[in-house]
Design an enzyme around this catalytic site. Structure first.
Site, mmCIF file in Angstrom:
data_model
loop_
_atom_site.group_PDB
_atom_site.id
_atom_site.type_symbol
_atom_site.label_atom_id
_atom_site.label_comp_id
_atom_site.label_asym_id
_atom_site.label_seq_id
_atom_site.Cartn_x
_atom_site.Cartn_y
_atom_site.Cartn_z
ATOM 1 N N THR A 186 0.820 -1.203 0.000
ATOM 2 C CA THR A 186 0.000 0.000 0.000
ATOM 3 C C THR A 186 0.861 1.263 0.000
ATOM 4 O O THR A 186 2.000 1.240 0.503
ATOM 5 C CB THR A 186 -0.901 -0.002 1.258
ATOM 6 O OG1 THR A 186 -1.474 1.295 1.432
ATOM 7 C CG2 THR A 186 -0.127 -0.337 2.533
ATOM 8 N N ASP A 187 0.297 2.354 -0.489
ATOM 9 C CA ASP A 187 1.027 3.633 -0.448
ATOM 10 C C ASP A 187 1.213 4.137 0.987
ATOM 11 O O ASP A 187 2.056 4.995 1.252
ATOM 12 C CB ASP A 187 0.331 4.694 -1.309
ATOM 13 C CG ASP A 187 -1.088 5.032 -0.863
ATOM 14 O OD1 ASP A 187 -1.608 4.390 0.087
ATOM 15 O OD2 ASP A 187 -1.694 5.950 -1.465
ATOM 16 N N GLU A 188 0.425 3.574 1.929
ATOM 17 C CA GLU A 188 0.512 4.072 3.319
ATOM 18 C C GLU A 188 1.869 3.787 3.956
ATOM 19 O O GLU A 188 2.211 4.388 4.969
ATOM 20 C CB GLU A 188 -0.603 3.469 4.179
ATOM 21 C CG GLU A 188 -1.971 3.862 3.687
ATOM 22 C CD GLU A 188 -3.075 3.781 4.732
ATOM 23 O OE1 GLU A 188 -2.779 3.576 5.919
ATOM 24 O OE2 GLU A 188 -4.239 3.936 4.341
ATOM 25 N N TYR A 243 -1.346 -0.299 11.301
ATOM 26 C CA TYR A 243 -1.617 -0.970 10.025
ATOM 27 C C TYR A 243 -0.466 -0.743 9.045
ATOM 28 O O TYR A 243 0.119 -1.693 8.512
ATOM 29 C CB TYR A 243 -2.936 -0.475 9.414
ATOM 30 C CG TYR A 243 -3.051 -0.783 7.938
ATOM 31 C CD1 TYR A 243 -3.209 -2.100 7.487
ATOM 32 C CD2 TYR A 243 -2.974 0.233 6.974
ATOM 33 C CE1 TYR A 243 -3.280 -2.393 6.118
ATOM 34 C CE2 TYR A 243 -3.049 -0.045 5.621
ATOM 35 C CZ TYR A 243 -3.201 -1.359 5.188
ATOM 36 O OH TYR A 243 -3.269 -1.646 3.846
ATOM 37 N N LYS A 256 2.363 -3.286 7.330
ATOM 38 C CA LYS A 256 2.538 -3.492 5.884
ATOM 39 C C LYS A 256 3.980 -3.160 5.463
ATOM 40 O O LYS A 256 4.567 -3.855 4.639
ATOM 41 C CB LYS A 256 1.546 -2.616 5.096
ATOM 42 C CG LYS A 256 0.084 -3.007 5.256
ATOM 43 C CD LYS A 256 -0.262 -4.376 4.692
ATOM 44 C CE LYS A 256 -0.220 -4.445 3.187
ATOM 45 N NZ LYS A 256 -0.689 -5.773 2.686
HETATM 46 P P1 NAD Z 1 -10.131 -6.660 3.041
HETATM 47 O O1 NAD Z 1 -10.044 -6.390 4.501
HETATM 48 O O2 NAD Z 1 -11.369 -6.352 2.302
HETATM 49 O O3 NAD Z 1 -9.804 -8.191 2.765
HETATM 50 C C1 NAD Z 1 -8.811 -8.901 3.455
HETATM 51 C C2 NAD Z 1 -9.083 -10.391 3.285
HETATM 52 O O4 NAD Z 1 -8.032 -11.111 3.938
HETATM 53 C C3 NAD Z 1 -10.398 -10.858 3.919
HETATM 54 O O5 NAD Z 1 -11.076 -11.709 3.033
HETATM 55 C C4 NAD Z 1 -9.952 -11.619 5.164
HETATM 56 O O6 NAD Z 1 -10.836 -12.643 5.547
HETATM 57 C C5 NAD Z 1 -8.605 -12.161 4.715
HETATM 58 N N1 NAD Z 1 -7.699 -12.443 5.839
HETATM 59 C C6 NAD Z 1 -7.427 -11.651 6.914
HETATM 60 N N2 NAD Z 1 -6.576 -12.260 7.743
HETATM 61 C C7 NAD Z 1 -6.272 -13.460 7.166
HETATM 62 C C8 NAD Z 1 -5.415 -14.534 7.531
HETATM 63 N N3 NAD Z 1 -4.689 -14.504 8.657
HETATM 64 N N4 NAD Z 1 -5.351 -15.609 6.717
HETATM 65 C C9 NAD Z 1 -6.081 -15.677 5.574
HETATM 66 N N5 NAD Z 1 -6.914 -14.689 5.190
HETATM 67 C C10 NAD Z 1 -6.999 -13.590 5.974
HETATM 68 O O7 NAD Z 1 -8.877 -5.905 2.407
HETATM 69 P P2 NAD Z 1 -8.702 -5.246 0.967
HETATM 70 O O8 NAD Z 1 -9.109 -3.848 1.033
HETATM 71 O O9 NAD Z 1 -9.260 -6.146 -0.054
HETATM 72 O O10 NAD Z 1 -7.103 -5.256 0.863
HETATM 73 C C11 NAD Z 1 -6.430 -6.379 0.313
HETATM 74 C C12 NAD Z 1 -4.930 -6.095 0.330
HETATM 75 O O11 NAD Z 1 -4.651 -4.929 -0.431
HETATM 76 C C13 NAD Z 1 -4.377 -5.825 1.726
HETATM 77 O O12 NAD Z 1 -3.111 -6.449 1.808
HETATM 78 C C14 NAD Z 1 -4.237 -4.311 1.789
HETATM 79 O O13 NAD Z 1 -3.184 -3.949 2.632
HETATM 80 C C15 NAD Z 1 -3.914 -3.984 0.338
HETATM 81 N N6 NAD Z 1 -4.342 -2.649 -0.145
HETATM 82 C C16 NAD Z 1 -5.619 -2.208 0.050
HETATM 83 C C17 NAD Z 1 -6.015 -0.979 -0.476
HETATM 84 C C18 NAD Z 1 -7.428 -0.458 -0.311
HETATM 85 O O14 NAD Z 1 -7.689 0.687 -0.671
HETATM 86 N N7 NAD Z 1 -8.360 -1.240 0.190
HETATM 87 C C19 NAD Z 1 -5.090 -0.202 -1.178
HETATM 88 C C20 NAD Z 1 -3.786 -0.683 -1.344
HETATM 89 C C21 NAD Z 1 -3.429 -1.916 -0.833
HETATM 90 O O1 DAU Z 2 -4.034 4.153 0.741
HETATM 91 C C1 DAU Z 2 -4.326 2.784 0.702
HETATM 92 C C2 DAU Z 2 -5.093 2.396 1.947
HETATM 93 O O2 DAU Z 2 -6.416 2.926 1.791
HETATM 94 C C3 DAU Z 2 -5.136 0.896 2.180
HETATM 95 O O3 DAU Z 2 -3.843 0.434 2.432
HETATM 96 C C4 DAU Z 2 -6.052 0.546 3.359
HETATM 97 O O4 DAU Z 2 -6.176 -0.852 3.496
HETATM 98 C C5 DAU Z 2 -7.412 1.153 3.098
HETATM 99 O O5 DAU Z 2 -8.256 0.909 4.201
HETATM 100 C C6 DAU Z 2 -7.311 2.653 2.838
HETATM 101 O O6 DAU Z 2 -6.912 3.350 4.029
HETATM 102 P P1 DAU Z 2 -7.575 4.760 4.457
HETATM 103 O O7 DAU Z 2 -7.381 4.940 5.898
HETATM 104 O O8 DAU Z 2 -7.137 5.848 3.542
HETATM 105 O O9 DAU Z 2 -9.124 4.414 4.082
HETATM 106 P P2 DAU Z 2 -10.503 4.699 4.837
HETATM 107 O O10 DAU Z 2 -11.580 4.343 3.875
HETATM 108 O O11 DAU Z 2 -10.529 4.099 6.194
HETATM 109 O O12 DAU Z 2 -10.486 6.279 5.003
HETATM 110 C C7 DAU Z 2 -10.347 7.139 3.883
HETATM 111 C C8 DAU Z 2 -10.284 8.558 4.429
HETATM 112 O O13 DAU Z 2 -11.580 8.894 4.953
HETATM 113 C C9 DAU Z 2 -9.313 8.742 5.574
HETATM 114 O O14 DAU Z 2 -8.719 10.018 5.469
HETATM 115 C C10 DAU Z 2 -10.192 8.674 6.820
HETATM 116 C C11 DAU Z 2 -11.512 9.258 6.342
HETATM 117 N N1 DAU Z 2 -12.724 8.729 7.009
HETATM 118 C C12 DAU Z 2 -12.887 7.378 7.033
HETATM 119 C C13 DAU Z 2 -14.014 6.816 7.633
HETATM 120 C C14 DAU Z 2 -14.190 5.328 7.703
HETATM 121 C C15 DAU Z 2 -13.674 9.582 7.528
HETATM 122 O O15 DAU Z 2 -13.527 10.824 7.485
HETATM 123 N N2 DAU Z 2 -14.783 9.041 8.135
HETATM 124 C C16 DAU Z 2 -14.990 7.695 8.225
HETATM 125 O O16 DAU Z 2 -16.016 7.265 8.819
#
Ligand code: NAD
Ligand code: DAU
Length: 352
Positions: free
Chosen positions: A139-141, A164, A168
């Site tokens: 992730t970019d985080e 988190y 990562k």
């Molecule tokens: P998500 O939380 O929707 O899905 C995570 C999945 O992993 C779930 O199905 C969960 O059951 C499974 N899981 C959790 N712990 C586990 C374990 N110990 N063993 C096996 N399975 C397990 O997450 P997402 O948003 O789909 O993110 C997927 C990946 O992409 C993550 O690695 C996250 O860091 C990365 N990512 C997410 C975003 C975003 O915006 N959501 C952006 C960049 C990178």
């Molecule tokens: O940048 C990639 C990341 O994006 C991934 O690695 C993470 O898995 C994914 O969860 C996401 O992280 P963020 O923290 O950016 O996403 P989130 O949707 O939780 O929040 C987006 C922005 O919105 C953040 O600045 C927090 C804000 N927010 C979020 C929630 C849930 C609010 O203001 N109110 C809310 O209720």
């Protein structure tokens, strides 16, 4: 590439990736997922009978289970999505982020190494079977936060701010170390914020759509001026597909669509699309350690591998809002029960 182990394939991005791979290729996909609160097999209902797809409920930290899967399915590629992924949860419960995201990654690497090395018992021999690859979905985080200017490049130093993102970043370091020390064939992708179908409604966009639809208040953290760089999930999945096929061994690729938006802009856009009133907006206490701005420089993946996003944000968000409105049953199943407890607990504490 024949037998791809997708971990976390029942989550948001993983399930979109499984769909995309089955559509674009004739590979066998073995999806392992421990089905935490975020794992949802409903996300895969339409392909569950596809003969090229297998689901196994397993934890990536479980050495015996992962070993068994490598043995049974002759795995040659790993795409590791499995993770605890929500920043807010990592603030209240950090430990599981460290065990799943770091130890889980190390476990997958170790098992892959033992199956893929031509001489597994020779500690100084690092020849691997042809065509094997481990891809870590990061992730970019991991880069931390930006001020008003600048962008994250692959060379930007890691500076994670939440449990988190620290987990990562640690996992990325372990993957890198397995490449440097054991010469394992790896890639790491670092993507910006995703949006699209099947996202768990703890995350900004589905949470706001769901609340807005129900006429519930829309909790905006702090001043709502934090910036995220949004990318449609299918563009992220296509980028991973590209890196799998064309990525240079050992390289990291940033993934993003040059689409920076302040949170409040997103919330107002959703309100407008649903024909509701901005009176629903409720500013709540800011997230501790809240990163102010993310922005991805995607020059490397676009110029070296030829990937580019297909969606404009306007198309993507319109389609996404329509998807959540059309898939009411999917949302209702999630938001009944445990979710309500999580929501009340999380947002009661945040009231200003
Ligand atoms: P998500 O939380 O929707 O899905 C995570 C999945 O992993 C779930 O199905 C969960 O059951 C499974 N899981 C959790 N712990 C586990 C374990 N110990 N063993 C096996 N399975 C397990 O997450 P997402 O948003 O789909 O993110 C997927 C990946 O992409 C993550 O690695 C996250 O860091 C990365 N990512 C997410 C975003 C975003 O915006 N959501 C952006 C960049 C990178
Ligand atoms: O940048 C990639 C990341 O994006 C991934 O690695 C993470 O898995 C994914 O969860 C996401 O992280 P963020 O923290 O950016 O996403 P989130 O949707 O939780 O929040 C987006 C922005 O919105 C953040 O600045 C927090 C804000 N927010 C979020 C929630 C849930 C609010 O203001 N109110 C809310 O209720």
């Amino acid at each position: 590439m024949k037998n791809i182990l997708v971990t976390g394939g029942a989550g948001f991005i993983g399930s979109n990736f499984v769909h995309l791979m089955l559509k674009n290729h004739d590979y066998n996909i073995i999806n392992i997922d421990s089905l935490t609160y975020a794992g949802n097999l409903d996300n895969l209902k339409d392909i569950e009978n596809d003969s090229r797809y297998t689901f196994v409920k397993a934890d990536i930290r479980d050495r015996a289970a992962v070993t068994e899967i490598f043995k049974k399915y002759d795995i040659d590629t790993v795409v590791n999505f499995a993770a605890e992924s929500h920043v807010d949860r990592s603030i209240t419960e950090p430990e599981i982020f460290l065990t799943t995201n770091i130890i889980g990654t190390q476990n997958l690497l170790d098992v892959a190494k033992s199956f893929w090395k031509i001489n597994p018992d020779d500690k100084y021999s690092f020849d691997y079977k042809d065509g094997v690859k481990y891809l870590q979905v990061s992730t970019d985080e991991v880069y931390g936060a930006l001020g008003k200017t600048g962008m994250f490049m692959e060379t930007t130093p890691l500076s994670p701010n939440s449990p988190y993102s620290a987990s990562k970043a640690s996992a990325d370091m372990v993957v890198r170390a397995y490449h440097e020390t054991f010469k394992m064939p790896i890639n790491i992708t670092r993507c910006s914020n995703n949006y699209g179908p099947y996202q768990f409604p703890e995350k900004l966009i589905p949470l706001m759509i769901n609340n807005c639809k129900a006429g519930k208040s829309l909790p905006v953290y702090g001043d709502g001026m934090q910036i995220r760089d949004w990318l449609h999930v299918s563009d992220h999945c296509a980028a991973i597909d590209t890196v799998l096929h064309k990525g240079k061994d050992g390289e990291i690729y940033n993934v993003g669509g040059n689409n920076e938006k302040a949170n409040i802009e997103i919330v107002k856009l959703i309100i407008k699309a649903l024909g509701k009133s901005e009176d629903l907006i409720k500013y709540v206490k800011d997230r501790p350690g809240h990163d102010r701005r993310y922005a991805i420089d995607n020059t490397k993946i676009t110029t070296e591998l030829g990937w580019a996003p297909k969606y404009t944000f306007e198309e993507g968000i319109k389609e996404t809002i329509e998807w959540y409105l059309a898939n009411e049953e999917w949302m209702n199943k999630i938001t009944s029960g445990e979710y309500t407890k999580y929501y009340d607990n999380m947002y009661k504490k945040a009231e200003k």
